[in-house]
Design a protein around this motif. Sequence first.
Motif, PDB file in Angstrom:
ATOM      1  N   MET A   1      25.352  -0.195 -12.537  1.00 22.26           N
ATOM      2  CA  MET A   1      25.642   0.446 -13.804  1.00 22.26           C
ATOM      3  C   MET A   1      24.353   0.560 -14.619  1.00 22.26           C
ATOM      4  O   MET A   1      23.620  -0.401 -14.779  1.00 22.26           O
ATOM      5  N   LYS A   2      24.095   1.734 -15.119  1.00 19.87           N
ATOM      6  CA  LYS A   2      22.895   1.998 -15.903  1.00 19.87           C
ATOM      7  C   LYS A   2      23.095   1.517 -17.354  1.00 19.87           C
ATOM      8  O   LYS A   2      24.115   1.818 -17.972  1.00 19.87           O
ATOM      9  N   PRO A   3      22.136   0.774 -17.920  1.00 23.57           N
ATOM     10  CA  PRO A   3      22.285   0.336 -19.315  1.00 23.57           C
ATOM     11  C   PRO A   3      22.169   1.507 -20.291  1.00 23.57           C
ATOM     12  O   PRO A   3      21.446   2.470 -20.038  1.00 23.57           O
ATOM     13  N   ASN A   4      22.892   1.417 -21.395  1.00 25.33           N
ATOM     14  CA  ASN A   4      22.841   2.458 -22.422  1.00 25.33           C
ATOM     15  C   ASN A   4      21.848   2.065 -23.510  1.00 25.33           C
ATOM     16  O   ASN A   4      21.887   0.945 -24.011  1.00 25.33           O
ATOM     17  N   ASN A   5      20.994   2.983 -23.898  1.00 23.97           N
ATOM     18  CA  ASN A   5      20.078   2.769 -25.013  1.00 23.97           C
ATOM     19  C   ASN A   5      20.790   3.240 -26.277  1.00 23.97           C
ATOM     20  O   ASN A   5      21.001   4.423 -26.486  1.00 23.97           O
ATOM     21  N   LEU A   6      21.168   2.278 -27.121  1.00 22.90           N
ATOM     22  CA  LEU A   6      21.912   2.600 -28.340  1.00 22.90           C
ATOM     23  C   LEU A   6      21.037   2.556 -29.586  1.00 22.90           C
ATOM     24  O   LEU A   6      21.547   2.556 -30.704  1.00 22.90           O
ATOM     25  N   SER A   7      19.725   2.545 -29.405  1.00 23.22           N
ATOM     26  CA  SER A   7      18.818   2.432 -30.550  1.00 23.22           C
ATOM     27  C   SER A   7      18.915   3.623 -31.497  1.00 23.22           C
ATOM     28  O   SER A   7      18.619   3.493 -32.683  1.00 23.22           O
ATOM     29  N   HIS A   8      19.360   4.771 -31.005  1.00 21.88           N
ATOM     30  CA  HIS A   8      19.499   5.951 -31.868  1.00 21.88           C
ATOM     31  C   HIS A   8      20.595   5.764 -32.919  1.00 21.88           C
ATOM     32  O   HIS A   8      20.626   6.467 -33.927  1.00 21.88           O
ATOM     33  N   LEU A   9      21.486   4.812 -32.711  1.00 24.09           N
ATOM     34  CA  LEU A   9      22.555   4.544 -33.671  1.00 24.09           C
ATOM     35  C   LEU A   9      22.063   3.779 -34.890  1.00 24.09           C
ATOM     36  O   LEU A   9      22.678   3.820 -35.954  1.00 24.09           O
ATOM     37  N   PHE A  10      20.962   3.069 -34.748  1.00 27.54           N
ATOM     38  CA  PHE A  10      20.500   2.154 -35.782  1.00 27.54           C
ATOM     39  C   PHE A  10      20.295   2.801 -37.152  1.00 27.54           C
ATOM     40  O   PHE A  10      20.812   2.290 -38.145  1.00 27.54           O
ATOM     41  N   PRO A  11      19.585   3.919 -37.260  1.00 37.93           N
ATOM     42  CA  PRO A  11      19.347   4.475 -38.603  1.00 37.93           C
ATOM     43  C   PRO A  11      20.622   4.865 -39.353  1.00 37.93           C
ATOM     44  O   PRO A  11      20.750   4.630 -40.553  1.00 37.93           O
ATOM     45  N   LYS A  12      21.595   5.420 -38.659  1.00 45.11           N
ATOM     46  CA  LYS A  12      22.804   5.921 -39.313  1.00 45.11           C
ATOM     47  C   LYS A  12      23.881   4.849 -39.489  1.00 45.11           C
ATOM     48  O   LYS A  12      24.632   4.876 -40.476  1.00 45.11           O
ATOM     49  N   TYR A  13      23.980   3.917 -38.540  1.00 47.36           N
ATOM     50  CA  TYR A  13      25.088   2.967 -38.523  1.00 47.36           C
ATOM     51  C   TYR A  13      24.655   1.507 -38.696  1.00 47.36           C
ATOM     52  O   TYR A  13      25.405   0.600 -38.349  1.00 47.36           O
ATOM     53  N   GLU A  14      23.507   1.264 -39.245  1.00 43.07           N
ATOM     54  CA  GLU A  14      23.001  -0.107 -39.403  1.00 43.07           C
ATOM     55  C   GLU A  14      24.015  -0.996 -40.117  1.00 43.07           C
ATOM     56  O   GLU A  14      24.494  -0.681 -41.198  1.00 43.07           O
ATOM     57  N   GLY A  15      24.385  -2.115 -39.472  1.00 44.37           N
ATOM     58  CA  GLY A  15      25.318  -3.071 -40.053  1.00 44.37           C
ATOM     59  C   GLY A  15      26.784  -2.671 -39.999  1.00 44.37           C
ATOM     60  O   GLY A  15      27.632  -3.342 -40.573  1.00 44.37           O
ATOM     61  N   LYS A  16      27.111  -1.587 -39.302  1.00 40.65           N
ATOM     62  CA  LYS A  16      28.492  -1.095 -39.243  1.00 40.65           C
ATOM     63  C   LYS A  16      29.075  -1.250 -37.840  1.00 40.65           C
ATOM     64  O   LYS A  16      28.360  -1.420 -36.867  1.00 40.65           O
ATOM     65  N   TRP A  17      30.388  -1.159 -37.764  1.00 40.15           N
ATOM     66  CA  TRP A  17      31.089  -1.100 -36.493  1.00 40.15           C
ATOM     67  C   TRP A  17      31.168   0.357 -36.050  1.00 40.15           C
ATOM     68  O   TRP A  17      31.377   1.251 -36.866  1.00 40.15           O
ATOM     69  N   VAL A  18      31.004   0.586 -34.753  1.00 39.67           N
ATOM     70  CA  VAL A  18      31.050   1.933 -34.193  1.00 39.67           C
ATOM     71  C   VAL A  18      32.076   1.958 -33.060  1.00 39.67           C
ATOM     72  O   VAL A  18      32.122   1.047 -32.232  1.00 39.67           O
ATOM     73  N   ALA A  19      32.906   2.996 -33.036  1.00 36.12           N
ATOM     74  CA  ALA A  19      33.907   3.190 -31.984  1.00 36.12           C
ATOM     75  C   ALA A  19      33.436   4.307 -31.057  1.00 36.12           C
ATOM     76  O   ALA A  19      33.074   5.388 -31.527  1.00 36.12           O
ATOM     77  N   PHE A  20      33.448   4.031 -29.749  1.00 32.20           N
ATOM     78  CA  PHE A  20      33.030   5.006 -28.739  1.00 32.20           C
ATOM     79  C   PHE A  20      34.210   5.447 -27.890  1.00 32.20           C
ATOM     80  O   PHE A  20      35.185   4.707 -27.725  1.00 32.20           O
ATOM     81  N   THR A  21      34.080   6.637 -27.289  1.00 29.65           N
ATOM     82  CA  THR A  21      35.018   7.058 -26.251  1.00 29.65           C
ATOM     83  C   THR A  21      34.641   6.300 -24.980  1.00 29.65           C
ATOM     84  O   THR A  21      33.677   5.527 -24.961  1.00 29.65           O
ATOM     85  N   ASN A  22      35.365   6.548 -23.902  1.00 32.81           N
ATOM     86  CA  ASN A  22      35.105   5.849 -22.639  1.00 32.81           C
ATOM     87  C   ASN A  22      33.742   6.149 -22.040  1.00 32.81           C
ATOM     88  O   ASN A  22      33.263   5.385 -21.204  1.00 32.81           O
TER      89      ASN A  22
END
Length: 65
Positions: free
Chosen positions: A1-22
């Motif tokens: 399984m390839k790891p996901n780079n989620l660093s792009h979420l940091f500026p917009k969602y810092e300190g928040k919960w995020v819900a993803f699709t599958n």
Amino acid sequence: MKPNNLSHLFPKYEGKWVAFTNDQVTVVGSGATLKTAISKAKKIGYNNPIMFKVPSGMQVYVGSC
């Protein structure tokens, strides 16, 4: 399984919960609390989203074996 780079979420969602699709890429809800993020995802039809808490500060971690 390839790891996901989620660093792009940091500026917009810092300190928040995020819900993803599958696909673990598409954001379908977010909020300051887990309940809020899940509620937003359910409103648009995603009843079982994958949840992730974006850290409040950018931190570097290097694990070891």
